[in-house]
Design a protein around this motif. Structure first.
Motif, PDB file in Angstrom:
ATOM      1  N   LEU A 522       0.813  -1.213   0.000  1.00 49.37           N
ATOM      2  CA  LEU A 522       0.000   0.000   0.000  1.00 49.37           C
ATOM      3  C   LEU A 522       0.849   1.267   0.000  1.00 49.37           C
ATOM      4  CD1 LEU A 522      -2.851  -0.919   2.526  1.00 49.37           C
ATOM      5  CD2 LEU A 522      -3.061  -0.633   0.053  1.00 49.37           C
ATOM      6  N   ALA A 523       2.054   1.164   0.544  1.00 53.31           N
ATOM      7  CA  ALA A 523       2.927   2.338   0.591  1.00 53.31           C
ATOM      8  C   ALA A 523       3.265   2.861  -0.803  1.00 53.31           C
ATOM      9  CB  ALA A 523       4.211   1.991   1.339  1.00 53.31           C
ATOM     10  N   ALA A 535      -7.985   5.312   2.405  1.00 53.55           N
ATOM     11  CA  ALA A 535      -8.558   4.076   2.950  1.00 53.55           C
ATOM     12  C   ALA A 535      -8.351   2.946   1.953  1.00 53.55           C
ATOM     13  CB  ALA A 535     -10.047   4.257   3.261  1.00 53.55           C
ATOM     14  N   TYR A 536      -8.570   1.739   2.456  1.00 50.40           N
ATOM     15  CA  TYR A 536      -8.317   0.542   1.654  1.00 50.40           C
ATOM     16  C   TYR A 536      -9.393  -0.484   1.988  1.00 50.40           C
ATOM     17  CZ  TYR A 536      -6.064  -3.985   0.711  1.00 50.40           C
ATOM     18  OH  TYR A 536      -5.792  -5.259   0.312  1.00 50.40           O
ATOM     19  N   ALA A 537      -9.866  -1.190   0.984  1.00 50.74           N
ATOM     20  CA  ALA A 537     -10.911  -2.187   1.218  1.00 50.74           C
ATOM     21  C   ALA A 537     -10.682  -3.383   0.300  1.00 50.74           C
ATOM     22  CB  ALA A 537     -12.295  -1.587   0.979  1.00 50.74           C
ATOM     23  N   ARG A 538     -10.714  -4.585   0.886  1.00 53.51           N
ATOM     24  CA  ARG A 538     -10.667  -5.798   0.071  1.00 53.51           C
ATOM     25  C   ARG A 538     -12.068  -6.103  -0.449  1.00 53.51           C
ATOM     26  NH1 ARG A 538      -5.994  -8.160  -0.327  1.00 53.51           N
ATOM     27  NH2 ARG A 538      -4.415  -7.984   1.306  1.00 53.51           N
ATOM     28  N   ALA A 539     -12.136  -6.885  -1.496  1.00 56.01           N
ATOM     29  CA  ALA A 539     -13.416  -7.213  -2.120  1.00 56.01           C
ATOM     30  C   ALA A 539     -14.354  -7.840  -1.099  1.00 56.01           C
ATOM     31  CB  ALA A 539     -13.187  -8.163  -3.289  1.00 56.01           C
ATOM     32  N   LYS A 542     -15.319  -4.368   4.595  1.00 55.69           N
ATOM     33  CA  LYS A 542     -15.518  -2.964   4.939  1.00 55.69           C
ATOM     34  C   LYS A 542     -14.240  -2.163   4.686  1.00 55.69           C
ATOM     35  CE  LYS A 542     -19.088  -3.696   8.459  1.00 55.69           C
ATOM     36  NZ  LYS A 542     -19.489  -3.448   9.869  1.00 55.69           N
ATOM     37  N   THR A 543     -14.434  -0.872   4.596  1.00 52.13           N
ATOM     38  CA  THR A 543     -13.307   0.035   4.355  1.00 52.13           C
ATOM     39  C   THR A 543     -12.439   0.132   5.596  1.00 52.13           C
ATOM     40  OG1 THR A 543     -14.656   1.316   2.805  1.00 52.13           O
ATOM     41  CG2 THR A 543     -12.672   2.377   3.674  1.00 52.13           C
ATOM     42  N   ASP A 544     -11.129   0.002   5.410  1.00 57.08           N
ATOM     43  CA  ASP A 544     -10.156   0.091   6.490  1.00 57.08           C
ATOM     44  C   ASP A 544      -9.435   1.429   6.375  1.00 57.08           C
ATOM     45  OD1 ASP A 544      -8.317  -0.228   8.463  1.00 57.08           O
ATOM     46  OD2 ASP A 544      -7.354  -2.026   7.633  1.00 57.08           O
ATOM     47  N   ALA A 555      -5.714  -8.010  -6.659  1.00 53.79           N
ATOM     48  CA  ALA A 555      -6.726  -7.672  -7.656  1.00 53.79           C
ATOM     49  C   ALA A 555      -8.109  -7.686  -7.015  1.00 53.79           C
ATOM     50  CB  ALA A 555      -6.661  -8.659  -8.815  1.00 53.79           C
ATOM     51  N   GLY A 556      -8.898  -6.682  -7.323  1.00 48.88           N
ATOM     52  CA  GLY A 556     -10.224  -6.553  -6.750  1.00 48.88           C
ATOM     53  C   GLY A 556     -10.284  -5.624  -5.557  1.00 48.88           C
ATOM     54  N   ASP A 557      -9.139  -5.246  -5.016  1.00 49.95           N
ATOM     55  CA  ASP A 557      -9.113  -4.305  -3.902  1.00 49.95           C
ATOM     56  C   ASP A 557      -9.515  -2.904  -4.397  1.00 49.95           C
ATOM     57  OD1 ASP A 557      -8.225  -6.405  -2.434  1.00 49.95           O
ATOM     58  OD2 ASP A 557      -6.146  -5.721  -2.283  1.00 49.95           O
TER      59      ASP A 557
END
Length: 593
Positions: A522-523, A535-539, A542-544, A555-557
């Motif tokens: 992510l960096a 923010a970051y969210a996996r498929a 919820k949003t982290d 893929a899909g994030d």
């Protein structure tokens, strides 16, 4: 029926086939004003995995104004057409194009053009500019893969925020949080999400700085405990209607009748007062009894007395004659005052004294929105426009907003709006020259007045700021263009944040399998001055908002970022795989060893 999701996926991966073999995305823009200019300019600066986009601009033969509209930009194919019909769209190469933007300031005309375009290319990404946003649902039903946007609605909050002294008007909800833009000193440190800009130096604004702590403008979470709330509330209280009864009465009396009738009444009253004083001296009574006798004699002509001295009889006759002249004059004053008052109120010339209000110049698309939003906030507004039938005139009358019909560049028009006692002047007409004259004349009435000035040319705005100290300038087209471009490119823009004359985009970007960011930490997303990961969210999750920067992207994030336009374009290239070469494409020749 066309499948919008399937077409969207095709455009995202870049493998939609084109008849001419050119794999680059192709967009057709129809417009002839500054918004078209900024949209075309932004598209030309957009890089996709398939290369730079191709832009075809459809414009009328005559320019609407002297300002640029995009036809003079390099790399643009220009089609001159009097009408937007099927023949024009076929000439522009709309068949097989990736998107069409209809940017004329004509809601009905844009609707008709959209119907014609659908006959040429049924599966088309369509972006329509409309002032009347109530038509949006109808447009979406007719064109499933479409976006209906209003540049006035997008830009108006920025003018309102500048008029009230707020840093930015943006607030939005995403991922279970409500976020807003504020100054760092107005929020708790624990509520800050990230730094947005360093604005301490008026000559140089730094966006998305590497050192987050240096940013004085931040994006914060609304938690119900906002230190700046009390300050904003006090500002709104100061902006509410405050009248000065004595000044209002004097203005009303002064404007009640014409000058000639007023002079005649004053002269007649002076004659009556002089004769009353002489009568009191001749009768030997005090001033109270003299006033009573004078008024009775003047208005009724009573109490004739043949035994009075000759001088007293002469004064009594003159007073009776003055009384005969006074009654018609009083009637004339009343009738003339009523007629003049109605005419003046209709034209907006008579305005009671005000203080703490906001003056809005220009009731076009943007001025109407600004006026309505200020009224919704409980702020008193006075509007100025040359045209009594301007677009926002009917709304002004319905809201009870005083409308002054006149040239805002003239000092008497600004005085009629009590500019010298207002808290802010918002000048948003479509004429830069008129806007500048109004701003400078207002500053001559109040050197400390907050002026929010609409200017198209950014370089001109900077020169005006340095020369005259007018630092709050806004370009409606510049503020709205990123949202139109994002909608045309099918990007999910969550919010647009204006910072000075810059704009930041908050958007959610999906990561496609095989892209450059697939499998990286992510960096690698954030870049100082360009992109900041929020923010970051996996498929399916919820949003982290506190994800570990060392976490690997899959893929899909989905990545929620705040970015400049160039930074967002670069991020999209890294989250989308390079499309395969079309069949029959020439193979690059390898260099000989």
């Amino acid at each position: 029926m066309a499948d919008p999701l399937r077409d969207r996926a095709r455009r995202a991966t870049g493998w939609r086939l084109r008849m001419n073999g050119d794999a680059r995305p192709h967009y057709v823009i129809c417009g002839s004003d500054p918004l078209a200019y900024w949209v075309v300019r932004s598209l030309l600066a957009t890089e996709t995995p398939a290369g730079q986009v191709r832009v075809t601009l459809v414009v009328p033969e005559r320019r609407r104004s002297d300002g640029p509209d995009g036809r003079d930009l390099d790399g643009v194919q220009v089609i001159i057409a009097a009408r937007l019909d099927e023949a024009t769209f076929r000439r522009a190469g709309l068949a097989g194009a990736d998107g069409l933007a209809l940017l004329h300031q004509d809601d009905v005309g844009n609707m008709h053009a959209a119907l014609c375009a659908q006959e040429v290319e049924p599966r088309l990404r369509l972006v329509v500019r409309m002032f009347n946003t109530s038509l949006a649902n109808g447009v979406r039903q007719l064109f499933p893969d479409s976006a209906v946007l209003s540049d006035a609605s997008m830009a108006a909050p920025a003018f309102v925020a500048a008029a009230l002294g707020e840093v930015a008007p943006t607030h939005f909800r995403h991922g279970g949080r409500t976020l807003y833009v504020a100054r760092r000193t107005d929020v708790r440190p624990t509520d800050v999400i990230c730094g947005l800009a360093v604005t301490t130096d008026p000559a140089s604004t730094r966006l998305l700085p590497a050192e987050d702590a240096t940013a004085d403008v931040v994006l914060a979470e609304a938690t119900g405990q906002r230190p700046g709330t009390e300050l904003a509330a006090r500002r709104l209280v100061r902006a509410r209607r405050r009248r000065q009864p004595v000044t209002v009465l004097l203005r009303a009396v002064r404007s009640f009748a014409t000058r000639k009738i007023g002079v005649a009444v004053l002269l007649l009253l002076g004659v009556i007062a002089l004769l009353g004083w002489l009568n009191s001296r001749a009768s030997g009574v005090d001033w109270a009894e003299a006033l009573y006798l004078t008024l009775v004699t003047t208005l009724s002509g009573q109490d004739p007395d043949v035994n009075k001295p000759a001088a007293a009889q002469v004064m009594q006759v003159v007073l009776n004659l003055a009384g005969l002249a006074l009654i018609p004059l009083i009637t004339a004053v009343v009738v003339d005052g009523v007629v003049n008052a109605r005419l003046a109120l209709h034209a907006g010339r008579i305005q009671p004294a005000r203080t703490g209000h906001v003056v809005v110049v220009g009731l076009g698309n943007i001025g109407t929105r600004v006026m309505a939003q200020l009224h919704d906030f409980g702020v008193e507004v006075v509007a100025i426009d040359k045209d009594p039938d301007a677009r926002g005139a009917a709304l002004a009358h319905r809201l009870g907003v005083p409308l002054i019909v006149g040239d805002a560049g003239l000092e008497e028009t600004l005085r009629a709006a009590s500019v010298d006692t207002c808290q802010a002047l918002v000048v948003v007409s479509t004429d830069d020259g008129t806007n500048l004259r109004a701003a400078l004349n207002a500053r001559s009435l109040d050197a400390d007045l907050r002026v929010v000035l609409r200017l198209f040319d950014g370089d001109f705005a900077e020169r005006i700021q340095k020369a005259f100290g007018i630092g709050i300038s806004r370009s409606v087209s510049y503020l709205a263009a990123p949202s139109f471009v994002a909608a045309l490119l099918d990007r999910a823009v969550i919010a647009t944040i204006p910072v000075g004359r810059h704009a930041l985009l908050v958007t959610e970007v999906p990561v496609v399998a095989g892209s450059a960011l697939d499998g990286r930490p992510l960096a690698a997303v954030s870049r100082p001055g360009e992109v900041r990961l929020l923010a970051y969210a996996r498929a399916g999750q919820k949003t982290d908002w506190t994800a570990d920067p060392r976490m690997m992207i899959s893929a899909g994030d989905r990545l929620t970022v705040v970015a400049r336009r160039a930074g967002l374009s670069a991020l999209l290239r890294e989250t989308t795989p390079v499309p395969p070469e079309p069949a029959g494409a020439p193979v690059p020749r390898q260099p000989e060893e």
